[in-house]
Design a protein around this motif. Structure first.
Motif, PDB file in Angstrom:
ATOM      1  N   LYS A   1      -4.383   5.320  -7.651  1.00  0.00           N
ATOM      2  CA  LYS A   1      -4.333   4.502  -6.438  1.00  0.00           C
ATOM      3  C   LYS A   1      -4.544   5.394  -5.222  1.00  0.00           C
ATOM      4  O   LYS A   1      -3.888   6.429  -5.077  1.00  0.00           O
ATOM      5  CB  LYS A   1      -2.976   3.796  -6.336  1.00  0.00           C
ATOM      6  N   LYS A   2      -5.454   4.975  -4.356  1.00  0.00           N
ATOM      7  CA  LYS A   2      -5.715   5.706  -3.122  1.00  0.00           C
ATOM      8  C   LYS A   2      -5.792   4.702  -1.984  1.00  0.00           C
ATOM      9  O   LYS A   2      -6.467   3.675  -2.088  1.00  0.00           O
ATOM     10  CB  LYS A   2      -7.037   6.488  -3.236  1.00  0.00           C
ATOM     11  N   THR A   3      -5.059   4.975  -0.915  1.00  0.00           N
ATOM     12  CA  THR A   3      -5.099   4.111   0.267  1.00  0.00           C
ATOM     13  C   THR A   3      -5.591   4.934   1.454  1.00  0.00           C
ATOM     14  O   THR A   3      -5.920   6.115   1.317  1.00  0.00           O
ATOM     15  CB  THR A   3      -3.704   3.539   0.579  1.00  0.00           C
TER      16      THR A   3
ATOM     17  N   GLU B   1       0.823  -1.219   0.000  1.00  0.00           N
ATOM     18  CA  GLU B   1       0.000   0.000   0.000  1.00  0.00           C
ATOM     19  C   GLU B   1       0.853   1.263   0.000  1.00  0.00           C
ATOM     20  O   GLU B   1       0.470   2.282  -0.576  1.00  0.00           O
ATOM     21  CB  GLU B   1      -0.937  -0.005   1.220  1.00  0.00           C
ATOM     22  N   ASP B   2       1.986   1.186   0.658  1.00  0.00           N
ATOM     23  CA  ASP B   2       2.879   2.349   0.782  1.00  0.00           C
ATOM     24  C   ASP B   2       4.209   2.010   0.125  1.00  0.00           C
ATOM     25  O   ASP B   2       4.974   1.195   0.644  1.00  0.00           O
ATOM     26  CB  ASP B   2       3.076   2.674   2.276  1.00  0.00           C
TER      27      ASP B   2
ATOM     28  N   ASN C   1       1.474  -3.258 -10.328  1.00  0.00           N
ATOM     29  CA  ASN C   1       1.645  -3.339  -8.878  1.00  0.00           C
ATOM     30  C   ASN C   1       3.143  -3.398  -8.544  1.00  0.00           C
ATOM     31  O   ASN C   1       3.973  -3.409  -9.448  1.00  0.00           O
ATOM     32  CB  ASN C   1       0.872  -4.533  -8.296  1.00  0.00           C
TER      33      ASN C   1
ATOM     34  N   TYR D   1       1.955   4.958  -8.817  1.00  0.00           N
ATOM     35  CA  TYR D   1       1.757   3.540  -8.514  1.00  0.00           C
ATOM     36  C   TYR D   1       1.724   2.747  -9.823  1.00  0.00           C
ATOM     37  O   TYR D   1       0.970   3.066 -10.744  1.00  0.00           O
ATOM     38  CB  TYR D   1       0.444   3.327  -7.754  1.00  0.00           C
TER      39      TYR D   1
END
Length: 440
Positions: A402-404, A133-134, A144, A140
């Motif tokens: 991408k958003k976490t 995630e980080d 992946n 991003y």
């Protein structure tokens, strides 16, 4: 009357705000003068004059030979993704790892590099990133946080590079058993990279990185190792000189770390362990950072210079406004000038104190400005920084939104993931159209 006056004031305020915003946006396209604090100590490097004997390397690149065939000069060739151009080179990195292939994340978990001034450093966070995630990037990847050892990733990368029309990937290289401070040895990946590139009609050149103990003698050993081991591979890139020779081409990163008189032992005919005229003779390209480096590069016996950095104004060499003068110096001394262009620059995910070197992409306009600046000096070769240097935000590899819970990554919207691959192809085609006119 008062109402009209208020409306006029509001209109004037909005107009002023618009002008200010426009100027701030354009600031990302404007080179700055001077040097960045990112590379301290460069002003302490030695100045050495003199001139070395040199050879012309002014002819176009060639398609390296498949085993058993004759070498044939070619500027371009049709590949699975369309025509690719061997005068467009792109920097490529194989230092990434993931638990699936490597048992852990490598490089995606990059540390937050502390500033060299403890007072400044104390104002910024420390530690390292925690993938997936980080990650140590402001963007991003669509694939992946991948492993460079994954065959599917490697195949996708070659397909993407083919889509971009860049014909030569410049592989970041360390000798066997060595790596950068945040990575692990990856020299054993070279055969897989060469094989994958060959399937897509791409070529591979080598970008020799600085490592502990690197000097002219160890680079001599490196060149011998690379040519002996990979020189007959069909994807091994060679450049055609004006003498008709077809020679390997090597980029030497941070070449200024070794003094010119040491390099001259390797790169001039009279050197104690010279490669000139031997089976290991090659085209050697040095990094120009400061203006005075051009004289060192000449004295050392290099065949040309490149600029690498994608942050316009970061250094003398990386400033578009200086390229005309550098090209004139190179032309006057029979050297290649290879400008490096990038889509933008942002490394604050690993150097949080370095936001002053950020260059916004402006939806591709920054990239196109840099590409036009490169074409304006009529170079033999253009380099792209980079395909996949995610830490510094210079990649043209496909990225995705991408958003976490803790981060929102940058992306290429409103354009799609292929935006920078497509821009690269457009300008590669334009470069070669203009080249035809230059030759006429």
């Amino acid at each position: 009357m008062a109402r009209l006056r208020r409306k006029a004031c509001v209109a004037l305020f909005l107009f002023t705000l618009f002008i200010f915003g426009t100027l701030m946006g354009l600031r990302t396209l404007k080179p700055s003068d001077g040097f960045s604090d990112l590379a301290p100590g460069l002003d302490l490097l030695p100045i050495l004059g003199g001139k070395a004997e040199r050879r012309s390397v002014s002819e176009p690149p060639v398609q390296a030979r498949p085993p058993g065939s004759n070498t044939k000069a070619a500027l371009s060739v049709s590949g699975p993704e369309g025509i690719v151009f061997y005068d467009v080179h792109i920097f490529y990195y194989t230092w990434y790892g993931s638990p699936h292939m490597d048992g852990k994340y490598i490089h995606w978990d990059h540390i937050l590099v502390p500033h060299w001034d403890p007072k400044v450093s104390s104002s910024y966070p420390r530690g390292r990133h925690v993938p997936p995630e980080d990650i140590g990037s402001s963007f991003y990847p669509e694939l992946n946080p991948y492993s460079s050892r994954d065959p599917d990733v490697l195949e996708s990368h070659m397909e993407q590079i083919g889509t971009s029309a860049a014909g030569v990937l410049v592989l970041s290289w360390y000798p066997p058993g060595l790596a950068d401070d945040n990575g692990e040895p990856a020299e054993d990946l070279v055969p897989a990279v060469l094989d994958a590139a060959y399937r897509h009609n791409l070529k591979v050149a080598f970008h020799i990185q600085p490592y502990r103990g690197r000097n002219d003698q160890t680079v001599h050993d490196n060149i011998k190792y690379i040519i002996d081991r990979y020189g007959d591979h069909g994807a091994f890139y060679k450049f055609s000189s004006s003498t008709g020779k077809s020679l390997p081409l090597f980029y030497i990163y941070d070449s200024y770390l070794t003094p010119p008189e040491s390099w001259s032992e390797l790169l001039t005919p009279a050197g104690s362990h010279s490669v000139r005229g031997s089976a290991y003779d090659s085209v050697f390209i040095a990094l120009i950072v400061e203006e005075r480096h051009k004289h060192d590069i000449l004295a050392a016996g290099f065949d040309g210079m490149y600029t690498y950095f994608a942050s316009n104004g970061f250094s003398f060499g990386a400033s578009h406004q200086n390229w005309k003068a550098i090209k004139a110096f190179c032309d006057g001394n029979n050297l290649l000038f290879i400008p490096s262009v990038g889509p933008g620059y942002i490394d604050t995910s690993i150097r949080p104190w370095n936001n002053h070197n950020t260059r916004n992409r402006v939806n591709g306009r920054y990239y196109e400005t840099a590409l036009q600046a490169a074409l304006n000096v009529r170079p033999e070769i253009i380099t792209i920084t980079s395909f996949n240097e995610w830490h510094e935000g210079t990649q043209i590899e496909r990225a995705m939104p991408k958003k976490t819970a803790t981060r929102v990554y940058l992306d290429y919207q409103p354009h799609g993931p292929d935006h920078y691959l497509e821009l690269t192809r457009h300008w590669a085609e334009q470069f070669n159209k203009e080249k035809e006119q230059w030759l006429m």
